[in-house]
Design a protein around this motif. Sequence first.
Motif, PDB file in Angstrom:
ATOM      1  N   ARG A  42       0.834  -1.201   0.000  1.00  0.00           N
ATOM      2  CA  ARG A  42       0.000   0.000   0.000  1.00  0.00           C
ATOM      3  C   ARG A  42       0.867   1.248   0.000  1.00  0.00           C
ATOM      4  N   GLY A  43       0.258   2.345  -0.435  1.00  0.00           N
ATOM      5  CA  GLY A  43       0.900   3.638  -0.294  1.00  0.00           C
ATOM      6  C   GLY A  43       1.873   3.986  -1.402  1.00  0.00           C
ATOM      7  N   ILE A  44       2.481   5.136  -1.245  1.00  0.00           N
ATOM      8  CA  ILE A  44       3.397   5.685  -2.239  1.00  0.00           C
ATOM      9  C   ILE A  44       4.820   5.251  -1.936  1.00  0.00           C
ATOM     10  N   VAL A  45       5.529   4.840  -2.967  1.00  0.00           N
ATOM     11  CA  VAL A  45       6.921   4.432  -2.815  1.00  0.00           C
ATOM     12  C   VAL A  45       7.778   5.236  -3.797  1.00  0.00           C
ATOM     13  N   PRO A  46       8.626   6.124  -3.314  1.00  0.00           N
ATOM     14  CA  PRO A  46       9.514   6.851  -4.227  1.00  0.00           C
ATOM     15  C   PRO A  46      10.500   5.877  -4.874  1.00  0.00           C
ATOM     16  N   THR A  47      10.903   6.191  -6.075  1.00  0.00           N
ATOM     17  CA  THR A  47      11.854   5.325  -6.766  1.00  0.00           C
ATOM     18  C   THR A  47      13.252   5.498  -6.180  1.00  0.00           C
ATOM     19  N   TYR A  48      14.114   4.545  -6.492  1.00  0.00           N
ATOM     20  CA  TYR A  48      15.515   4.636  -6.080  1.00  0.00           C
ATOM     21  C   TYR A  48      16.134   5.928  -6.597  1.00  0.00           C
ATOM     22  N   ALA A  49      15.848   6.249  -7.854  1.00  0.00           N
ATOM     23  CA  ALA A  49      16.441   7.442  -8.471  1.00  0.00           C
ATOM     24  C   ALA A  49      15.973   8.713  -7.779  1.00  0.00           C
ATOM     25  N   GLU A  50      14.724   8.748  -7.381  1.00  0.00           N
ATOM     26  CA  GLU A  50      14.196   9.936  -6.698  1.00  0.00           C
ATOM     27  C   GLU A  50      14.864  10.132  -5.343  1.00  0.00           C
ATOM     28  N   VAL A  51      15.044   9.053  -4.605  1.00  0.00           N
ATOM     29  CA  VAL A  51      15.718   9.164  -3.309  1.00  0.00           C
ATOM     30  C   VAL A  51      17.179   9.549  -3.508  1.00  0.00           C
ATOM     31  N   GLN A  52      17.819   8.952  -4.496  1.00  0.00           N
ATOM     32  CA  GLN A  52      19.213   9.290  -4.790  1.00  0.00           C
ATOM     33  C   GLN A  52      19.342  10.769  -5.138  1.00  0.00           C
ATOM     34  N   ALA A  53      18.357  11.285  -5.851  1.00  0.00           N
ATOM     35  CA  ALA A  53      18.405  12.684  -6.269  1.00  0.00           C
ATOM     36  C   ALA A  53      18.312  13.644  -5.097  1.00  0.00           C
ATOM     37  N   LEU A  54      17.730  13.203  -3.993  1.00  0.00           N
ATOM     38  CA  LEU A  54      17.646  14.076  -2.820  1.00  0.00           C
ATOM     39  C   LEU A  54      19.038  14.448  -2.332  1.00  0.00           C
ATOM     40  N   SER A  55      19.972  13.520  -2.435  1.00  0.00           N
ATOM     41  CA  SER A  55      21.347  13.784  -2.013  1.00  0.00           C
ATOM     42  C   SER A  55      22.163  14.409  -3.131  1.00  0.00           C
TER      43      SER A  55
END
Length: 272
Positions: A236-249
Amino acid sequence: MTPFSALHHTGTPLLLPNAWDHASATALAAQGFEAIGTTSLGVAAAAGLPDGTAATMGLTLRLARQLGRGSFLLSVDAEDGFHQDPDEVAELACELAEAGAVGINLEDGLASVRLHAAKISAVKAAVPDLFVNARTDTYWLGDGSHAETCRRLDAYQQAGADGVFVPGLTEAARIAGLVKILDAPLNILYSPFGPTLAHLGDLGVSRVSLGSLLYRRALGAALDTAADIRAGRPLRGIVPTYAEVQALSEEGAIGTRPDRAQDVGSGRVGPS
């Protein structure tokens, strides 16, 4: 009036989400939050340390240095200042301001009113532009005495606090009553069982903090996900992609937006 202070005088409550690391803060900023606080519980728990015991001063400073130059206004939860000596608290405030913080949250833990007022005065003398949000724990740790709450808040205002914070207070009539007698903006901790954000605004509240709620919800989501997988249920729910999380840094500018997050198992945009 500083830009952060001005956000407390717009006629609508400043909704202040509280982050516990770089990724959570940057993702919240990408959602359009102009100001973000830190959560002492989140910072402490993520490091395996207890909250409220002055164990995380170094971690708090480190996080402030990571976040203080971001695109958002940063307010730091500094427990009781991590010191009993007002001069030491003022020194910490200077370090936080140098890191880029524009606000500091100082809690009294029901300690001496005179001591907490002295800490506030010392911080304002050392860093006049730092927004001091003075918290009293009369509802959080005490019996919710209205007289004692008013006594403490009055002393903290007299000491120079820019705002006052009463976590644990959820009764609408008492919130409205405090607003009427205060000179400083009132900060309330959001509770799922208390007034809505809109109702708090109608009551005259200037700032609504989320405290550790986001951290605890994130932990709960992790537990739910693991349980769903074990039980063979769809996630359930929203899961950010690996690339999106990587982009935060990597970029510090791309957050998790509902229109970009995927609902795992369907490949489509998921519900919030």
